[in-house]
Structures are given as C-alpha cells and as structure tokens.
Write an enzyme that holds these catalytic residues in place. Structure first.
Site, PDB file in Angstrom:
ATOM      1  N   CYS A 111       0.607  -1.302   0.341  1.00 16.88           N
ATOM      2  CA  CYS A 111       0.261  -0.104  -0.230  1.00 16.88           C
ATOM      3  C   CYS A 111       0.780   1.172  -0.243  1.00 16.88           C
ATOM      4  O   CYS A 111       1.733   1.832  -1.107  1.00 16.88           O
ATOM      5  CB  CYS A 111      -0.908  -0.028   1.041  1.00 16.88           C
ATOM      6  SG  CYS A 111      -2.430   1.251   1.179  1.00 16.88           S
ATOM      7  N   HIS A 207      -3.407  -5.398   0.946  1.00 19.92           N
ATOM      8  CA  HIS A 207      -3.333  -6.385   2.444  1.00 19.92           C
ATOM      9  C   HIS A 207      -2.602  -7.380   2.229  1.00 19.92           C
ATOM     10  O   HIS A 207      -3.694  -8.194   3.011  1.00 19.92           O
ATOM     11  CB  HIS A 207      -3.982  -5.079   2.988  1.00 19.92           C
ATOM     12  CG  HIS A 207      -3.876  -3.750   3.753  1.00 19.92           C
ATOM     13  ND1 HIS A 207      -2.539  -3.383   3.782  1.00 19.92           N
ATOM     14  CD2 HIS A 207      -4.033  -2.648   2.803  1.00 19.92           C
ATOM     15  CE1 HIS A 207      -2.806  -2.168   4.140  1.00 19.92           C
ATOM     16  NE2 HIS A 207      -3.596  -1.648   2.796  1.00 19.92           N
ATOM     17  N   GLU A 209      -1.646  -9.512   4.536  1.00 20.94           N
ATOM     18  CA  GLU A 209      -1.131  -9.372   6.124  1.00 20.94           C
ATOM     19  C   GLU A 209      -2.808  -9.580   6.914  1.00 20.94           C
ATOM     20  O   GLU A 209      -2.693 -10.288   7.883  1.00 20.94           O
ATOM     21  CB  GLU A 209      -0.054  -8.261   6.689  1.00 20.94           C
ATOM     22  CG  GLU A 209      -1.008  -7.097   6.970  1.00 20.94           C
ATOM     23  CD  GLU A 209      -1.025  -5.769   5.897  1.00 20.94           C
ATOM     24  OE1 GLU A 209      -0.929  -4.620   6.410  1.00 20.94           O
ATOM     25  OE2 GLU A 209      -0.507  -6.544   4.736  1.00 20.94           O
TER      26      GLU A 209
END
Length: 229
Positions: A111, A207, A209
């Site tokens: 990002c 994202h 994660e």
C-alpha cells in the site's frame, strides 16, 4: 539453517488513554513472516543515520501501509484536505529504501510502501482516487486483480484473483525502473509493480497481512518474500 531476518517498518499512533505516542506494526506482518520461517523485527521510525544501521541488521525489508506520502517528494502541492501525513516517517523510509538498494537487501512493499517506493524511484501519485477503500473488514476481498503473464504474482494468484482494498491514493506516473505486474480491470489502477533493473523488489497495493491466515495464496506470497526474493 539460518532464518532470514525481516525488517518491518513501524508506524506511530497516540495511546488511546493519554498523549504518549506508541510505535507499532500490524500483527499480520509479524505472524506472516514467522509462519514463513523468518524472524520479524519491527523498525521504529528513526533518522537517516539509523536507517543504514537497521538495514545492516536485516536480510530483507517490508515497507508497510499508513499515511499519505507528502507530495513535495514528487514535485506537487497538496491537492486534498487531509492531515494524514508523517514527514519524519517519509524521511526515514526514503532513507531505508536508499540504504536497502545500496546494500542490495530485497524490499517488499504494501500500500503506502508501494507508493513511496515509486516516488523514491522518480514516479508520482494520484492524490485521491475513488472506489478503492472498502467498507467491509480487511479480511474480506472486494475487488478483482488481473496479473501479468510470466510473473511471480501470476504463479501465486493466477490470471484473475480477488483482493482487499484500503487506499485512496495510487501510482500515477510509473518510475522509470518499474513495471506493472498487476492491475484492477475495472479502472486500470496499478495494483502491483516490480523492477526492471534487477534490484529484488515487489510492491502490492492490497493488504496480504490481513488475508494470509485464511487464504493460501497470501500465505504463499509471504513465503516468497521471506524465502525466495
């Protein structure tokens, strides 16, 4: 066998109960690195001198998400009404990028980190885009992703996949040493880039994660970052 040490850039936020500042990184980065067999180290925001020392301690660097990149770094005035900037973080992470390239330490970015790397290499950003900030939890995917042939993302995600999306800025002018490896088919927004000059780098706009615990594709991405880049 020695485990790779992965530096993860930290952010700062006020403590909810007082004015003290806290350094942090999303736990998903820490757990994603650990599950892939790496040793995660969060790098708190420091100065340019600290950047060189941090890079010497790690094997690879992850640039995480967060605030807007100050447009002065790509020669534009601020065009949006926002105070979501962190100048010292920009200065520090630009120094991390410079040192990682100097020491040939691979970089993976997410990002804001991808936007910053593009700026560091001479590119520019759209300061405000529509329809790329989802209203649902980050554990859900809301938009499609199209990957380019003969890339690691095509191997991991296939030609068409789905991703989460939490960015209102994006790459506008691509830096000279970067190439697009994935995009949003709806509006053409760049969703992933890599280098053309041989430096080991991969940047994504979504994202992983927040997705890796429940989605094998994103777990495979972490494995690639930790063990193969």
């Amino acid at each position: 066998m020695k485990k790779p040490v992965i530096g993860i850039t930290g952010n700062e936020t006020p403590h909810p109960d007082d004015e003290l500042m806290m350094s942090y990184a999303a736990k998903g980065f820490v757990e994603g690195v650990k599950e892939a067999g790496g040793i995660p180290i969060i790098l708190p925001i420091g100065d340019e001198e600290m950047a060189g020392y941090y890079i010497s301690l790690i094997d690879k660097l992850i640039l995480t998400g967060g605030q807007n990149v100050d447009p002065k770094y790509y020669g534009e005035p601020k065009a949006i009404d926002s105070d979501d900037y962190h100048l010292q973080r920009d200065i520090f992470e630009l120094a991390l990028i410079k040192e990682a390239i100097k020491q040939n330490k691979p970089i993976f970015s997410v990002c804001r980190g991808t936007q910053l790397f593009n700026v560091a290499m001479g590119g520019t950003l759209y300061q405000d885009i529509e329809d790329h900030w989802q209203d649902t939890s980050a554990e859900y995917t809301t938009q499609r992703l199209v990957t380019e042939p003969d890339t690691i993302l095509r191997e991991i995600y296939g030609e068409i996949s789905h991703i989460n999306s939490f960015h209102h800025q994006s790459i506008k002018d691509l830096a000279p040493n970067l190439k697009v490896v994935a995009h949003d088919p709806k509006d053409g927004i760049i969703e992933a880039v890599t280098t053309t000059d041989g430096f080991p780098y991969l940047g994504v706009q979504w994202h992983p994660e927040f997705l890796f615990e429940n989605r094998p594709k994103d777990k495979t991405l972490f494995d690639y970052v930790v063990n193969e880049m």
